[in-house]
Design an enzyme around this catalytic site. Structure first.
Site, PDB file in Angstrom:
ATOM      1  N   ILE A 119      -4.636   1.074   0.173  1.00  0.00           N
ATOM      2  CA  ILE A 119      -4.838  -0.101   1.033  1.00  0.00           C
ATOM      3  C   ILE A 119      -6.149  -0.108   1.824  1.00  0.00           C
ATOM      4  CG2 ILE A 119      -2.354  -0.440   1.350  1.00  0.00           C
ATOM      5  CD1 ILE A 119      -2.845   0.635   4.305  1.00  0.00           C
ATOM      6  N   SER A 160      -1.962  -9.746  -0.946  1.00  0.00           N
ATOM      7  CA  SER A 160      -2.569  -9.668   0.388  1.00  0.00           C
ATOM      8  C   SER A 160      -3.377 -10.927   0.697  1.00  0.00           C
ATOM      9  CB  SER A 160      -3.513  -8.466   0.445  1.00  0.00           C
ATOM     10  OG  SER A 160      -4.198  -8.443   1.664  1.00  0.00           O
ATOM     11  N   TYR A 212     -11.374  -3.438  -2.700  1.00  0.00           N
ATOM     12  CA  TYR A 212      -9.936  -3.533  -2.408  1.00  0.00           C
ATOM     13  C   TYR A 212      -9.437  -4.952  -2.703  1.00  0.00           C
ATOM     14  CZ  TYR A 212      -5.646  -4.097   0.306  1.00  0.00           C
ATOM     15  OH  TYR A 212      -4.362  -4.409   0.693  1.00  0.00           O
ATOM     16  N   GLU A 253     -17.616  -8.953   7.514  1.00  0.00           N
ATOM     17  CA  GLU A 253     -16.305  -9.147   8.141  1.00  0.00           C
ATOM     18  C   GLU A 253     -15.934 -10.634   8.170  1.00  0.00           C
ATOM     19  OE1 GLU A 253     -15.667  -7.125  11.866  1.00  0.00           O
ATOM     20  OE2 GLU A 253     -13.721  -8.094  12.103  1.00  0.00           O
TER      21      GLU A 253
HETATM   22  N1  LIG Z   1       0.026  -3.892   6.473  1.00  0.00           N
HETATM   23  C1  LIG Z   1      -0.580  -5.057   6.287  1.00  0.00           C
HETATM   24  O1  LIG Z   1      -1.032  -5.698   7.248  1.00  0.00           O
HETATM   25  C2  LIG Z   1      -0.690  -5.654   4.904  1.00  0.00           C
HETATM   26  C3  LIG Z   1      -1.305  -6.910   4.766  1.00  0.00           C
HETATM   27  C4  LIG Z   1      -1.429  -7.439   3.494  1.00  0.00           C
HETATM   28  C5  LIG Z   1      -0.942  -6.770   2.388  1.00  0.00           C
HETATM   29  N2  LIG Z   1      -0.366  -5.558   2.544  1.00  0.00           N
HETATM   30  C6  LIG Z   1       0.133  -4.893   1.343  1.00  0.00           C
HETATM   31  O2  LIG Z   1       1.437  -4.418   1.593  1.00  0.00           O
HETATM   32  C7  LIG Z   1       1.646  -3.167   0.920  1.00  0.00           C
HETATM   33  C8  LIG Z   1       2.113  -2.106   1.906  1.00  0.00           C
HETATM   34  O3  LIG Z   1       1.105  -1.930   2.904  1.00  0.00           O
HETATM   35  P1  LIG Z   1       1.282  -0.928   4.127  1.00  0.00           P
HETATM   36  O4  LIG Z   1       0.486  -1.470   5.241  1.00  0.00           O
HETATM   37  O5  LIG Z   1       2.719  -0.600   4.294  1.00  0.00           O
HETATM   38  O6  LIG Z   1       0.467   0.320   3.572  1.00  0.00           O
HETATM   39  P2  LIG Z   1       0.875   1.880   3.457  1.00  0.00           P
HETATM   40  O7  LIG Z   1      -0.337   2.600   3.011  1.00  0.00           O
HETATM   41  O8  LIG Z   1       1.528   2.316   4.711  1.00  0.00           O
HETATM   42  O9  LIG Z   1       1.955   1.841   2.293  1.00  0.00           O
HETATM   43  C9  LIG Z   1       1.581   1.961   0.928  1.00  0.00           C
HETATM   44  C10 LIG Z   1       2.340   3.143   0.369  1.00  0.00           C
HETATM   45  O10 LIG Z   1       2.036   3.266  -1.012  1.00  0.00           O
HETATM   46  C11 LIG Z   1       1.968   4.653  -1.291  1.00  0.00           C
HETATM   47  N3  LIG Z   1       1.163   4.822  -2.512  1.00  0.00           N
HETATM   48  C12 LIG Z   1      -0.166   4.718  -2.653  1.00  0.00           C
HETATM   49  N4  LIG Z   1      -0.517   4.948  -3.924  1.00  0.00           N
HETATM   50  C13 LIG Z   1       0.628   5.221  -4.597  1.00  0.00           C
HETATM   51  C14 LIG Z   1       0.899   5.551  -5.932  1.00  0.00           C
HETATM   52  N5  LIG Z   1      -0.089   5.670  -6.838  1.00  0.00           N
HETATM   53  N6  LIG Z   1       2.176   5.764  -6.298  1.00  0.00           N
HETATM   54  C15 LIG Z   1       3.186   5.672  -5.377  1.00  0.00           C
HETATM   55  N7  LIG Z   1       2.981   5.377  -4.091  1.00  0.00           N
HETATM   56  C16 LIG Z   1       1.703   5.133  -3.708  1.00  0.00           C
HETATM   57  C17 LIG Z   1       1.301   5.265  -0.079  1.00  0.00           C
HETATM   58  O11 LIG Z   1       1.540   6.659   0.029  1.00  0.00           O
HETATM   59  C18 LIG Z   1       1.968   4.480   1.036  1.00  0.00           C
HETATM   60  O12 LIG Z   1       3.130   5.106   1.485  1.00  0.00           O
HETATM   61  C19 LIG Z   1       0.341  -2.848   0.217  1.00  0.00           C
HETATM   62  O13 LIG Z   1       0.429  -3.283  -1.125  1.00  0.00           O
HETATM   63  C20 LIG Z   1      -0.692  -3.677   0.959  1.00  0.00           C
HETATM   64  O14 LIG Z   1      -1.784  -4.010   0.141  1.00  0.00           O
HETATM   65  C21 LIG Z   1      -0.231  -4.974   3.773  1.00  0.00           C
END
Ligand SMILES: NC(=O)c1ccc[n+]([C@@H]2O[C@H](COP(=O)([O-])OP(=O)(O)OC[C@H]3O[C@@H](n4cnc5c(N)ncnc54)[C@H](O)[C@@H]3O)[C@@H](O)[C@H]2O)c1
Length: 321
Positions: A80, A120, A144, A275
């Site tokens: 991410i 996202s 990304y 940004e």
């Molecule tokens: N948090 C936000 O504000 C936000 C906003 C938009 C989109 N997202 C999307 O939501 C999802 C979750 O985001 P988050 O903030 O919880 O991030 P996070 O990094 O906390 O969670 C992602 C998880 O995926 C795991 N991971 C990474 N690569 C992996 C792999 N190859 N195999 C198995 N597990 C793997 C990581 O260890 C992590 O636990 C992501 O797809 C992110 O792009 C998040």
């Protein structure tokens, strides 16, 4: 239901795991712990309906095996970090795109009833119009964002080619307990960490850039409404509140929530190149299709996050193995 959550030991995924485990569903959490933490799901290990798999979405055999027994897949696993994607573009692409392809392909082969993808808002890039509708052009200028566009469009292709029940969600900024507070994390985690340790928030540029923040409990509720929705939603759907706050306004709210009003003042440094200046969702589809309304104000969410953070400081982030 049997629910597979990829990235389930991460910030958002662990909240989904917790909700469905506590409701009695069988939940399998697949995570390679690249950014996840055992501490996020440790309490769930006491439940017999929870299984933790330390594995990788890039491993098709593993994904296939897990999908075979699943009714629902929440696919959240991703690399991410924008900064890391610049240093490791291939790894980012492998996880975010080929990992997603593995999940979609396994869901297709085993006829998984519902697959929900976390794409996202980053796919949109700099706003041509604000608020952003789902039809806004996808013009992310970084690695990304490009990887998220590729996974998003691949899911769209699977929906249209195979008629699968896959929903592409596009979360805007989500915040709350278990969110990392490192340099890679979102502004909220970093500002809270700094404020609680007596350091001012650092703002890039004039602080007028805006974001649309959703508290994690509201996000989980939105995913749950989606899961219970009787008809497939085959067009991407924004997950945001439709309200924007400037980064400067956010910094001030955090200073207040941390009880540091009068002692801390934001510090301004040079603007970061590229940004996005405004990021705000047109949230009408979530409201219209799912009947979703956020229950938390930003202030309430921040208060819970700051409370959690104070306790979290005393806890160790354990790693498996
Ligand atoms: N948090 C936000 O504000 C936000 C906003 C938009 C989109 N997202 C999307 O939501 C999802 C979750 O985001 P988050 O903030 O919880 O991030 P996070 O990094 O906390 O969670 C992602 C998880 O995926 C795991 N991971 C990474 N690569 C992996 C792999 N190859 N195999 C198995 N597990 C793997 C990581 O260890 C992590 O636990 C992501 O797809 C992110 O792009 C998040």
């Amino acid at each position: 239901m049997k629910i597979l959550v990829t990235g389930g030991a991460g910030f958002m995924g662990s909240h989904l795991c917790e909700k469905y485990v506590k409701e009695g569903h069988t939940v399998v959490c697949l995570d390679n712990f690249m950014n996840g933490d055992l501490g996020n799901v440790r309490a769930l290990l006491n439940y017999s309906n929870f299984k933790l798999v330390n594995g990788d979405v890039r491993n098709f055999d593993m994904v296939e095996k897990l999908a075979r027994d699943s009714d629902v897949i929440f696919h959240l696993a991703a690399q991410i970090h924008v900064d890391r994607s610049i240093i490791e573009p291939r790894m980012t692409y492998d996880i975010n795109v080929f990992g997603t392809l593995n999940v979609l392909e396994a869901a297709r082969i085993y006829d998984v009833k519902k697959t929900v993808l976390a794409s996202s808002s980053e796919v949109y890039g700099p706003a041509l119009t604000a608020p952003m509708k789902e039809s806004h052009p996808l013009r992310a200028p970084h690695i990304y964002g490009a990887s998220k566009i590729a996974q998003d469009r691949m899911a769209f292709a699977y929906i249209n080619t195979y008629g699968m029940n896959v929903t592409i969600t596009r979360p805007f900024n989500v915040f709350g307990p278990r969110q990392k507070d490192t340099g890679y994390g979102g502004a909220i985690g970093i500002f809270v960490r700094r404020a609680l340790s007596g350091m001012p928030p650092i703002i890039y540029g004039d602080g007028k850039q805006t974001r649309d923040y959703t508290y994690i409990k509201d996000t989980v509720n939105m995913y749950d409404l989606l899961l219970k929705h009787d008809k497939p939603i085959r067009e991407p759907i924004n997950f945001g509140t439709g309200k924007e706050i400037s980064i400067l306004g956010l910094a001030k709210l955090i200073i207040r929530a941390a009880g540091k009003e009068g002692t801390l003042k934001p510090v301004f440094v040079d603007k970061r190149p590229g940004e996005v200046s405004r990021l705000i969702a047109d949230a009408s589809n979530g409201k219209k299709l799912l009947g979703w309304q956020p229950k938390y104000t930003l202030e309430q969410g921040l208060e819970e996050y700051v409370d959690w953070y104070k306790n979290y400081k005393s806890e160790e982030w354990a790693k498996p193995g």
